[in-house]
Design an enzyme around this catalytic site. Structure first.
Site, PDB file in Angstrom:
ATOM      1  CG  ASN A   1      43.970  39.515  36.227  1.00  0.00           C
ATOM      2  OD1 ASN A   1      43.074  38.719  36.484  1.00  0.00           O
ATOM      3  ND2 ASN A   1      43.703  40.760  35.840  1.00  0.00           N
TER       4      ASN A   1
ATOM      5  CB  SER B   1      43.592  29.271  33.191  1.00  0.00           C
ATOM      6  OG  SER B   1      43.071  28.545  32.099  1.00  0.00           O
ATOM      7  CB  SER B   2      39.214  30.816  31.153  1.00  0.00           C
ATOM      8  OG  SER B   2      37.833  30.672  30.866  1.00  0.00           O
TER       9      SER B   2
ATOM     10  CE1 TYR C   1      39.857  34.781  27.599  1.00  0.00           C
ATOM     11  CE2 TYR C   1      38.367  32.939  27.949  1.00  0.00           C
ATOM     12  CZ  TYR C   1      39.099  33.996  28.450  1.00  0.00           C
ATOM     13  OH  TYR C   1      39.081  34.264  29.795  1.00  0.00           O
TER      14      TYR C   1
ATOM     15  CE  LYS D   1      42.509  33.663  29.839  1.00  0.00           C
ATOM     16  NZ  LYS D   1      43.349  34.475  30.727  1.00  0.00           N
TER      17      LYS D   1
HETATM   18  P1  NDP Z   1      38.516  42.967  33.063  1.00  0.00           P
HETATM   19  O1  NDP Z   1      38.041  42.835  31.660  1.00  0.00           O
HETATM   20  O2  NDP Z   1      37.607  43.532  34.096  1.00  0.00           O
HETATM   21  O3  NDP Z   1      39.872  43.795  33.083  1.00  0.00           O
HETATM   22  C1  NDP Z   1      40.896  43.478  32.189  1.00  0.00           C
HETATM   23  C2  NDP Z   1      42.196  44.053  32.714  1.00  0.00           C
HETATM   24  O4  NDP Z   1      43.264  43.673  31.828  1.00  0.00           O
HETATM   25  C3  NDP Z   1      42.191  45.554  32.753  1.00  0.00           C
HETATM   26  O5  NDP Z   1      43.021  45.957  33.815  1.00  0.00           O
HETATM   27  C4  NDP Z   1      42.802  45.950  31.414  1.00  0.00           C
HETATM   28  O6  NDP Z   1      43.425  47.215  31.453  1.00  0.00           O
HETATM   29  C5  NDP Z   1      43.836  44.843  31.258  1.00  0.00           C
HETATM   30  N1  NDP Z   1      44.133  44.531  29.865  1.00  0.00           N
HETATM   31  C6  NDP Z   1      43.296  44.010  28.942  1.00  0.00           C
HETATM   32  N2  NDP Z   1      43.933  43.879  27.757  1.00  0.00           N
HETATM   33  C7  NDP Z   1      45.192  44.352  27.947  1.00  0.00           C
HETATM   34  C8  NDP Z   1      46.326  44.517  27.112  1.00  0.00           C
HETATM   35  N3  NDP Z   1      46.316  44.185  25.815  1.00  0.00           N
HETATM   36  N4  NDP Z   1      47.453  45.029  27.642  1.00  0.00           N
HETATM   37  C9  NDP Z   1      47.488  45.381  28.944  1.00  0.00           C
HETATM   38  N5  NDP Z   1      46.443  45.265  29.795  1.00  0.00           N
HETATM   39  C10 NDP Z   1      45.316  44.757  29.294  1.00  0.00           C
HETATM   40  O7  NDP Z   1      39.106  41.551  33.511  1.00  0.00           O
HETATM   41  P2  NDP Z   1      38.417  40.320  34.262  1.00  0.00           P
HETATM   42  O8  NDP Z   1      38.504  40.542  35.724  1.00  0.00           O
HETATM   43  O9  NDP Z   1      37.104  39.988  33.635  1.00  0.00           O
HETATM   44  O10 NDP Z   1      39.412  39.150  33.810  1.00  0.00           O
HETATM   45  C11 NDP Z   1      40.694  38.978  34.377  1.00  0.00           C
HETATM   46  C12 NDP Z   1      41.274  37.674  33.860  1.00  0.00           C
HETATM   47  O11 NDP Z   1      40.383  36.591  34.151  1.00  0.00           O
HETATM   48  C13 NDP Z   1      41.470  37.641  32.339  1.00  0.00           C
HETATM   49  O12 NDP Z   1      42.650  36.930  32.037  1.00  0.00           O
HETATM   50  C14 NDP Z   1      40.248  36.875  31.845  1.00  0.00           C
HETATM   51  O13 NDP Z   1      40.504  36.224  30.617  1.00  0.00           O
HETATM   52  C15 NDP Z   1      40.072  35.876  32.971  1.00  0.00           C
HETATM   53  N6  NDP Z   1      38.716  35.335  33.116  1.00  0.00           N
HETATM   54  C16 NDP Z   1      37.639  36.180  33.292  1.00  0.00           C
HETATM   55  C17 NDP Z   1      36.382  35.650  33.504  1.00  0.00           C
HETATM   56  C18 NDP Z   1      35.190  36.513  33.784  1.00  0.00           C
HETATM   57  O14 NDP Z   1      34.064  35.992  33.770  1.00  0.00           O
HETATM   58  N7  NDP Z   1      35.360  37.797  34.062  1.00  0.00           N
HETATM   59  C19 NDP Z   1      36.163  34.197  33.475  1.00  0.00           C
HETATM   60  C20 NDP Z   1      37.353  33.421  33.314  1.00  0.00           C
HETATM   61  C21 NDP Z   1      38.571  33.978  33.138  1.00  0.00           C
HETATM   62  P3  NDP Z   1      42.570  48.602  31.147  1.00  0.00           P
HETATM   63  O15 NDP Z   1      41.662  48.831  32.337  1.00  0.00           O
HETATM   64  O16 NDP Z   1      43.572  49.662  31.050  1.00  0.00           O
HETATM   65  O17 NDP Z   1      41.810  48.345  29.897  1.00  0.00           O
END
Ligand code: NDP
Length: 253
Positions: A97, A146-147, A160, A164
């Protein structure tokens, strides 16, 4: 007995957002969950404590993805946590994720930014799956997030969206490879989903984003967590290599 009683799960990036919601959901139904994060210790601790308050089991694992040695560090923590709690390092469910976005005009994107996005979003999931397979029994479950941007254009997110697109290929090809072991691999594509981004505190912007969905609202982390929970359950045993649109109809045009 919950659907995931006796199962173990790793959800990358589960300190916040839909990863957190997925970790809570799997734990609520009985799974022992490894809550992975990289920077936000407080948020990861809060996810684990919330699971425990609800009577579930979880532990936090810190590892930065997208840097050399990332997957090794991740699995040191995952295997240690599993062994301490179950006596064995067995992982039934993997949810890739964690992800990072760009938000940069294509003309301004640097090679370093591009490499970073691919390292976190595409390379880390590939090698996480490769490493997880050493401890995943037959019948295991893998879901990669994905996205919707693999289907809808957004010029600020070309790198990005490309990363994905690569994530979706992971599901397709690993699904074929792992079919004989009964391991399913699927992609889930969320649309705009509420996370900690301050943009979700701006009602006018949220209203605009909500119009992109046929259902007239932005996604909640739990909307996506429910889809993931289905895909990693026994009920989804006949679905593998699939692209699942979890965007509330945002891709309908
Ligand atoms: P958030 O931005 O709320 O959280 C991201 C999470 O990933 C956090 O737990 C963060 O850890 C961790 N993380 C980020 N970068 C790293 C890294 N380099 N190494 C380890 N951990 C990392 O996530 P979302 O809920 O918004 O998104 C989750 C997934 O869904 C992602 O893959 C995103 O691309 C995808 N997505 C999101 C959308 C949206 O609108 N939100 C839409 C479509 C897809 P920490 O808290 O420690 O920083």
């Amino acid at each position: 007995m919950g659907r995931f009683t006796g199962k173990t799960a790793l959800v990358t990036g589960s300190s916040r957002g839909m990863g957190r919601a997925t970790a809570l959901r799997l734990a609520r139904e009985g799974a022992l969950v490894a809550v992975h994060y990289t920077s936000d210790d407080v948020a990861a601790k809060d996810t684990v404590e919330t699971v425990e308050r609800e009577g579930g089991r979880a532990f936090a694992v810190r590892a930065e993805l997208g840097v050399p040695g990332d997957v090794h560090e991740l699995f040191l923590g995952v295997e240690r946590g599993l062994k301490e709690r179950t006596g064995a390092a067995v992982l039934d469910i993997l949810v890739n994720n964690a992800g990072t976005m760009g938000g940069v005009e294509p003309e301004a994107t640097t090679p370093d930014q591009f490499d970073r996005i691919f390292a976190v979003n595409a390379k880390a999931p590939f090698f996480t799956i490769q490493r997880a397979l050493r401890i995943m029994p037959d019948g295991g479950r893998i879901v990669n997030i994905s996205s919707g941007l693999t289907r809808v254009a957004n010029p600020q997110e070309i790198a990005y969206a490309m990363s994905k697109g690569a994530v979706e290929q992971l599901a397709r090809h690993f699904a074929k490879h792992l079919g004989p072991r009964g391991i399913t691999v699927n992609s889930v594509a969320p649309g705009i989903t509420r996370n900690g981004n301050p943009v979700f505190d701006m009602p006018q912007v949220v209203e605009q984003m909500a119009r992109l969905s046929a259902l007239g609202r932005v996604g909640e982390p739990e909307d996506v967590a429910d889809v993931v929970a289905f895909l990693v359950s026994e009920e989804a045993r006949w679905i593998t290599g699939a692209f699942v649109d979890a965007s509330g109809g945002s891709l309908l045009g």
